[in-house]
Enzyme design. Structure first.
Site, mmCIF file in Angstrom:
data_model
loop_
_atom_site.group_PDB
_atom_site.id
_atom_site.type_symbol
_atom_site.label_atom_id
_atom_site.label_comp_id
_atom_site.label_asym_id
_atom_site.label_seq_id
_atom_site.Cartn_x
_atom_site.Cartn_y
_atom_site.Cartn_z
ATOM 1 N N ASP A 27 40.594 66.295 29.549
ATOM 2 C CA ASP A 27 40.381 66.620 30.972
ATOM 3 C C ASP A 27 40.666 68.098 31.217
ATOM 4 O O ASP A 27 39.945 68.776 31.962
ATOM 5 C CB ASP A 27 41.302 65.746 31.834
ATOM 6 C CG ASP A 27 41.216 64.286 31.427
ATOM 7 O OD1 ASP A 27 40.124 63.724 31.525
ATOM 8 O OD2 ASP A 27 42.233 63.719 30.969
ATOM 9 N N HIS B 218 45.031 59.726 33.112
ATOM 10 C CA HIS B 218 43.717 59.973 32.491
ATOM 11 C C HIS B 218 42.764 58.901 33.017
ATOM 12 O O HIS B 218 42.513 57.874 32.388
ATOM 13 C CB HIS B 218 43.781 59.918 30.966
ATOM 14 C CG HIS B 218 42.408 59.962 30.351
ATOM 15 N ND1 HIS B 218 41.601 61.080 30.416
ATOM 16 C CD2 HIS B 218 41.676 59.018 29.710
ATOM 17 C CE1 HIS B 218 40.443 60.815 29.832
ATOM 18 N NE2 HIS B 218 40.464 59.567 29.409
HETATM 19 N N1 LIG Z 1 42.266 59.888 26.431
HETATM 20 C C1 LIG Z 1 41.025 60.323 26.357
HETATM 21 O O1 LIG Z 1 40.717 61.445 26.806
HETATM 22 C C2 LIG Z 1 39.928 59.511 25.709
HETATM 23 C C3 LIG Z 1 38.673 60.087 25.535
HETATM 24 C C4 LIG Z 1 37.661 59.344 24.908
HETATM 25 C C5 LIG Z 1 37.925 58.042 24.507
HETATM 26 N N2 LIG Z 1 39.154 57.507 24.711
HETATM 27 C C6 LIG Z 1 39.475 56.150 24.273
HETATM 28 O O2 LIG Z 1 39.703 56.161 22.862
HETATM 29 C C7 LIG Z 1 39.520 54.834 22.358
HETATM 30 C C8 LIG Z 1 38.691 54.861 21.079
HETATM 31 O O3 LIG Z 1 37.392 55.309 21.342
HETATM 32 P P1 LIG Z 1 36.248 55.208 20.227
HETATM 33 O O4 LIG Z 1 35.036 55.764 20.868
HETATM 34 O O5 LIG Z 1 36.711 55.737 18.934
HETATM 35 O O6 LIG Z 1 36.101 53.629 20.134
HETATM 36 P P2 LIG Z 1 35.435 52.785 18.960
HETATM 37 O O7 LIG Z 1 35.221 51.419 19.546
HETATM 38 O O8 LIG Z 1 34.306 53.515 18.325
HETATM 39 O O9 LIG Z 1 36.583 52.697 17.865
HETATM 40 C C9 LIG Z 1 37.781 52.005 18.078
HETATM 41 C C10 LIG Z 1 38.256 51.554 16.719
HETATM 42 O O10 LIG Z 1 39.570 50.993 16.907
HETATM 43 C C11 LIG Z 1 39.663 49.887 16.038
HETATM 44 N N3 LIG Z 1 40.764 49.042 16.500
HETATM 45 C C12 LIG Z 1 40.754 48.107 17.484
HETATM 46 N N4 LIG Z 1 41.950 47.501 17.553
HETATM 47 C C13 LIG Z 1 42.727 48.079 16.616
HETATM 48 C C14 LIG Z 1 44.057 47.870 16.196
HETATM 49 N N5 LIG Z 1 44.823 46.932 16.749
HETATM 50 N N6 LIG Z 1 44.536 48.624 15.176
HETATM 51 C C15 LIG Z 1 43.768 49.550 14.575
HETATM 52 N N7 LIG Z 1 42.486 49.783 14.913
HETATM 53 C C16 LIG Z 1 41.976 49.062 15.935
HETATM 54 C C17 LIG Z 1 38.289 49.225 16.089
HETATM 55 O O11 LIG Z 1 38.067 48.393 14.967
HETATM 56 C C18 LIG Z 1 37.393 50.469 16.095
HETATM 57 O O12 LIG Z 1 37.026 50.850 14.773
HETATM 58 C C19 LIG Z 1 38.902 54.038 23.505
HETATM 59 O O13 LIG Z 1 39.953 53.330 24.129
HETATM 60 C C20 LIG Z 1 38.379 55.123 24.427
HETATM 61 O O14 LIG Z 1 38.290 54.655 25.760
HETATM 62 C C21 LIG Z 1 40.152 58.217 25.292
HETATM 63 O O1 LIG Z 2 36.351 55.881 27.198
HETATM 64 C C1 LIG Z 2 36.313 56.170 28.423
HETATM 65 O O2 LIG Z 2 36.419 55.330 29.332
HETATM 66 C C2 LIG Z 2 36.098 57.605 28.847
HETATM 67 C C3 LIG Z 2 37.021 58.550 28.142
HETATM 68 O O3 LIG Z 2 38.379 58.273 28.428
HETATM 69 C C4 LIG Z 2 36.693 59.978 28.510
HETATM 70 O O4 LIG Z 2 37.413 60.578 29.307
HETATM 71 O O5 LIG Z 2 35.679 60.489 27.985
#
Ligand SMILES: NC(=O)c1ccc[n+]([C@@H]2O[C@H](COP(=O)([O-])OP(=O)(O)OC[C@H]3O[C@@H](n4cnc5c(N)ncnc54)[C@H](O)[C@@H]3O)[C@@H](O)[C@H]2O)c1
Ligand SMILES: O=C(O)C[C@H](O)C(=O)O
Length: 329
Positions: free
Chosen positions: A160, A188
């Protein structure tokens, strides 16, 4: 290069963010170009094969700093001796799922991971929670790790922060490196508050340069706060490379420090500063030095900012109360 390798654990290693993150950690961008690393990849059983494929590619890069890769579905193994933990894997919200269901499902992930960190991580463990809802997942993990100092659990709002810098640079015509002291407050989520009242553009106050409250309220803040949803809409998947980049930035800054005269934004346990209830994991302006962070004190919060900070903090209070009600903290 005789240093002891730093153990870096990444959960959700086979996911999109994991794929964008691991190569950068292994190349030295997380901790420094002279710091060898050992990677521990945690996945659920269905993700192990893909994680093995990623590990093969990591091998094929012949990164000089990469001293080993372990892959496991057991948190107790994954966090054994961990110095840095990036908790990326989380349960996404699926159709028909209520907020309470999402918090409960993530509690099933972050509570045992917090306990495994408590029982097995190195004494200097630093934790960054990326998986959403990041602030509250960090709270759940922290509550399950009473022997680890609470301040070692942080949540990612650096994406962000970076988004806000980029939008402000576009608006003012400045380069991103001219922008300093921007702050993300709160959660967030779409309630977050990107604050430019203390930010500087090439040494001048950003709010004065912009001098356009309507742009702030109706364009800048919603663009930054809803950027995650806009990326999902455009890409059909949530942000991955930019999220991995922000995770690298967050840990790199925490370990190596903020630049003189600047600060960053991190989701950290509140000490009560700026009226944020103690213990909530909320985003603040922080400076980092020698591997520690400190909240920037003494900023004047105007009425425009106060209401927005309070609204985001209120959402965090509600999330905390919900996970408390579920017995997760
Ligand atoms: N804070 C931020 O700014 C921000 C930004 C983008 C995404 N995110 C979040 O990050 C997370 C991951 O995003 P992504 O695009 O990589 O998702 P994704 O679905 O591509 O990958 C998630 C992975 O986590 C694994 N997983 C699920 N449960 C698990 C566990 N108990 N132990 C270990 N691994 C586990 C799944 O098998 C998968 O491979 C999501 O929650 C998304 O919303 C946060
Ligand atoms: O995975 C989401 O819900 C959005 C993500 O947290 C982002 O800020 O891009």
């Amino acid at each position: 290069m005789t240093r002891t390798p730093v153990n870096v654990t990444v959960t959700g290693a086979a996911g999109q963010i994991g794929y964008a993150l691991l190569f950068r950690i292994a190349s030295g961008q997380l901790l420094g170009a002279d710091v060898p690393v050992k990677l521990r990849l945690l996945e659920i059983p269905q993700g192990l094969k893909a994680a093995e494929g990623t590990a093969m590619e990591l091998d094929d890069c012949a990164f000089p700093l990469l001293r080993g890769i372990d892959i496991t579905d057991d948190p107790n193994v994954a966090f054994a001796g961990a110095n840095v933990a990036l908790l990326v894997g989380a349960r996404p919200r699926t159709k028909g799922m209520e907020r309470g269901d999402l918090l409960e499902a993530n509690g099933g992930i972050f509570k045992p991971q917090g306990k495994a960190i408590n029982d097995h991580a190195a004494d200097d463990i630093k934790v960054l929670v990326v998986g959403n809802p990041a602030n509250t997942n960090a709270l759940i993990a922290q509550a399950a790790a009473p022997d680890v100092p609470a301040e070692r659990f942080t949540a990612m709002t650096r994406l962000d922060h970076n988004r806000a810098i980029s939008q402000l640079a576009k608006k003012t015509g400045a380069s991103v490196s001219d922008i300093k002291r921007l702050t993300i407050w709160g959660n967030h989520s779409a309630t977050q508050y990107p604050d430019i009242f203390h930010a500087e553009v090439a040494g001048k106050n950003a709010a004065e340069i912009v001098n356009d409250e309507a742009w702030l309220a109706d364009s800048f803040i919603p663009t930054v706060a809803k950027r995650g949803a806009a990326i999902i809409e455009a890409r059909g998947a949530s942000s991955a490379a930019s999220a991995a980049n922000a995770a690298i930035d967050h840990v790199h800054t925490w370990v190596n420090g903020t630049a003189e005269g600047d600060w960053t934004s991190m989701g950290i346990p509140s000490d009560g500063s700026y009226g944020v209830p103690e213990g909530l994991i909320s985003s603040f302006p922080v400076t980092c030095k020698d591997g520690e962070y400190e909240i920037v004190q003494g900023l004047e919060i105007n009425e425009f900012s106060r209401g927005r900070i309070d609204a985001s903090v209120q959402e965090l209070v509600e999330e905390r109360d919900a996970v408390r009600g579920l017995g997760l903290i």
